[in-house]
Each structure stands twice: as C-alpha cells, then as structure tokens.
Motif scaffolding. Structure first.
Motif, PDB file in Angstrom:
ATOM      1  N   ALA A  20       0.736  -1.104  -0.061  1.00 44.26           N
ATOM      2  CA  ALA A  20      -0.085  -0.068  -0.008  1.00 44.26           C
ATOM      3  C   ALA A  20       0.944   1.286  -0.083  1.00 44.26           C
ATOM      4  N   GLU A  21       2.172   1.077   0.610  1.00 48.16           N
ATOM      5  CA  GLU A  21       2.983   2.215   0.474  1.00 48.16           C
ATOM      6  C   GLU A  21       3.840   2.686  -0.820  1.00 48.16           C
ATOM      7  N   VAL A  22       4.033   1.714  -1.244  1.00 49.65           N
ATOM      8  CA  VAL A  22       4.975   1.727  -2.596  1.00 49.65           C
ATOM      9  C   VAL A  22       4.403   2.454  -3.556  1.00 49.65           C
ATOM     10  N   GLY A  23       3.367   2.360  -3.959  1.00 53.85           N
ATOM     11  CA  GLY A  23       2.855   3.325  -5.070  1.00 53.85           C
ATOM     12  C   GLY A  23       3.130   2.796  -6.475  1.00 53.85           C
ATOM     13  N   LEU A  24       2.336   1.465  -6.796  1.00 53.72           N
ATOM     14  CA  LEU A  24       2.630   0.806  -8.009  1.00 53.72           C
ATOM     15  C   LEU A  24       2.066   1.383  -9.128  1.00 53.72           C
ATOM     16  N   GLN A  56      -2.046  -2.696 -11.142  1.00 53.70           N
ATOM     17  CA  GLN A  56      -2.695  -2.815  -9.989  1.00 53.70           C
ATOM     18  C   GLN A  56      -3.857  -3.844 -10.258  1.00 53.70           C
ATOM     19  N   THR A  57      -4.511  -4.267 -11.413  1.00 50.82           N
ATOM     20  CA  THR A  57      -5.553  -5.242 -11.328  1.00 50.82           C
ATOM     21  C   THR A  57      -4.742  -6.723 -11.219  1.00 50.82           C
ATOM     22  N   LEU A  94      -2.211  -7.242  -9.484  1.00 48.85           N
ATOM     23  CA  LEU A  94      -1.882  -7.475  -8.249  1.00 48.85           C
ATOM     24  C   LEU A  94      -3.099  -7.433  -7.118  1.00 48.85           C
ATOM     25  N   THR A  95      -4.313  -7.001  -7.476  1.00 49.09           N
ATOM     26  CA  THR A  95      -5.475  -7.011  -6.670  1.00 49.09           C
ATOM     27  C   THR A  95      -5.875  -8.401  -6.620  1.00 49.09           C
ATOM     28  N   GLU A  96      -5.636  -9.131  -7.865  1.00 54.38           N
ATOM     29  CA  GLU A  96      -6.144 -10.532  -8.254  1.00 54.38           C
ATOM     30  C   GLU A  96      -5.475 -11.228  -7.367  1.00 54.38           C
ATOM     31  N   LEU A  97      -4.247 -11.251  -7.354  1.00 51.38           N
ATOM     32  CA  LEU A  97      -3.228 -12.207  -6.724  1.00 51.38           C
ATOM     33  C   LEU A  97      -3.477 -11.851  -4.955  1.00 51.38           C
ATOM     34  N   GLU A 149       4.569  -6.760 -14.323  1.00 57.80           N
ATOM     35  CA  GLU A 149       3.264  -7.255 -14.666  1.00 57.80           C
ATOM     36  C   GLU A 149       3.516  -8.812 -15.175  1.00 57.80           C
ATOM     37  N   ARG A 150       4.509  -9.167 -15.615  1.00 53.55           N
ATOM     38  CA  ARG A 150       4.866 -10.429 -16.127  1.00 53.55           C
ATOM     39  C   ARG A 150       5.105 -11.260 -15.010  1.00 53.55           C
ATOM     40  N   GLN A 151       5.973 -10.804 -13.874  1.00 52.54           N
ATOM     41  CA  GLN A 151       5.979 -11.418 -12.652  1.00 52.54           C
ATOM     42  C   GLN A 151       4.825 -11.610 -11.720  1.00 52.54           C
ATOM     43  N   LEU A 152       4.101 -10.704 -11.793  1.00 54.83           N
ATOM     44  CA  LEU A 152       2.494 -10.877 -11.051  1.00 54.83           C
ATOM     45  C   LEU A 152       1.905 -11.824 -11.830  1.00 54.83           C
ATOM     46  N   ALA A 153       1.683 -11.683 -13.351  1.00 62.26           N
ATOM     47  CA  ALA A 153       1.039 -12.930 -13.886  1.00 62.26           C
ATOM     48  C   ALA A 153       1.364 -14.286 -13.556  1.00 62.26           C
TER      49      ALA A 153
END
Length: 200
Positions: A85-89, A94-95, A97-100, A163-167
C-alpha cells in the motif's frame, strides 16, 4: 549441572535395567543361590543390565506444525499488504496485483481453506515462498529499476517485467487453489461412492 546429570541417570534406561538386574541378584541371594559372593552377584547383574540396556534417545526437536507455519505466513502477509500500500505501484499493475492479493487473502483466511491447506506442507511452502520471497522481491526490484530508468530514459519500462512477474505468481497461486479444490472434489466423490455402496 552434576545434580541434573545424576537425576537424568536415575531415570535412564541403563539405570532401570541395571536395577532390575540388581533386584534379581538380591532374589538369588535370599534364595541362597548367590552364597557368600552375593555382593559380586548383585553388582555384576546390575552392571550387565546397565550394559545391555539400549541408550536413551534424545528427544526430537519440535518444529512448527503446518498450521502454525500458515498462521505465521498470514501474519507476514499482513506486513506485506502494508508495504504494498505504501509503495505506489503503477495503475497498469494494480489489476493483477489485486487479483493475486485477493487470492492469497482467501487462501490464508482462517476457515476451511486454511484447514485444508494446513494438511498440505508443499502448499504451505508454495504460499510462504510467494508471500515472503517472490512477491516482495518482484515489487522491490521494480522500485529500484524504476529509479534507474528515470536516469536513463529509453529503456524497457520496468512495469512490463512487474506485470509478467505478477502474472506468473497469480498462475502459481491459481494452481495451488485448483489443487485444493480438486482435493475437496475427490473427498466429495469418495463420500458419494461410500454412501452409494453402503446402500447396496
């Protein structure tokens, strides 16, 4: 220290087995079998018993159970959420990250999912690695790379890698959730077969 060793020896298998041998020597003495050499017989039987007794095994170290490990991962996930929440991505990430994080929250939420996951040490390990290592490292490397990209524009945007890492992490978490779902489905099918076979 010496007192504790003495007490430990008194409770040891060697002393208990030797004492049993010594008691046998006393029985032989009172029945007249040992004769005048009864002290040697009692001491010899005690020594023989102490020698043949198996050594005491040290207790196994106590490690946290999968349930306790899962609780610790849940606490660490709370710290991770504060950090995220503090990082500011960027909005583009965000989509995913939120799903994860929503999926991780569901897996770590106390209840039937956590109870099922606690029975799967490999699943706990996978979840722990995502929460404690992979996701923090992905975000931190993005933040560091983003700073350098500002100094040297024209490079590939670091958010693409994020994005690829989060995916990839999302797919791994989905596979874990699917495996848990399959376990529940198999249990349901087994119960159905049991009820049907019981009725026949």
């Amino acid at each position: 220290m010496a007192t504790s060793r003495a007490l430990a020896y008194l409770e040891s298998r060697k002393n208990l087995t030797g004492s049993a041998g010594g008691l046998l020597g006393l029985v032989l003495t009172f029945t007249g079998v040992a004769g005048p050499y009864w002290p040697l017989v009692v001491a010899g039987l005690y020594g023989a018993g102490a020698l043949i007794a198996p050594p005491d095994r040290p207790p196994l170290p106590e490690f946290p159970t999968p349930s306790a490990q899962l609780e610790a991962v849940g606490a660490d996930f709370g710290k991770l959420e504060t950090y995220l929440a503090e990082v500011g991505l960027p909005a583009s990430t965000q989509t995913r990250l939120t799903e994860l994080t929503d999926l991780l929250t569901a897996l770590l939420d106390p209840g039937w999912a956590a109870e099922l996951l606690a029975q799967d040490p490999e699943g706990v390990h996978t979840l722990s690695r995502i929460v404690r290592q992979d996701l923090p490292e992905a975000v931190d490397s993005f933040v560091r790379t983003r700073w350098w990209t500002r100094l040297t524009p024209g490079q590939e945007p670091p958010e693409r890698h994020l994005e690829r890492q989060l995916a990839a992490l999302g797919e791994e978490a989905q596979r874990l959730a699917a495996a848990l779902r399959d376990t529940e489905a198999m249990r349901q099918e087994s119960h159905t077969r049991y009820l049907e076979e019981r009725g026949n």
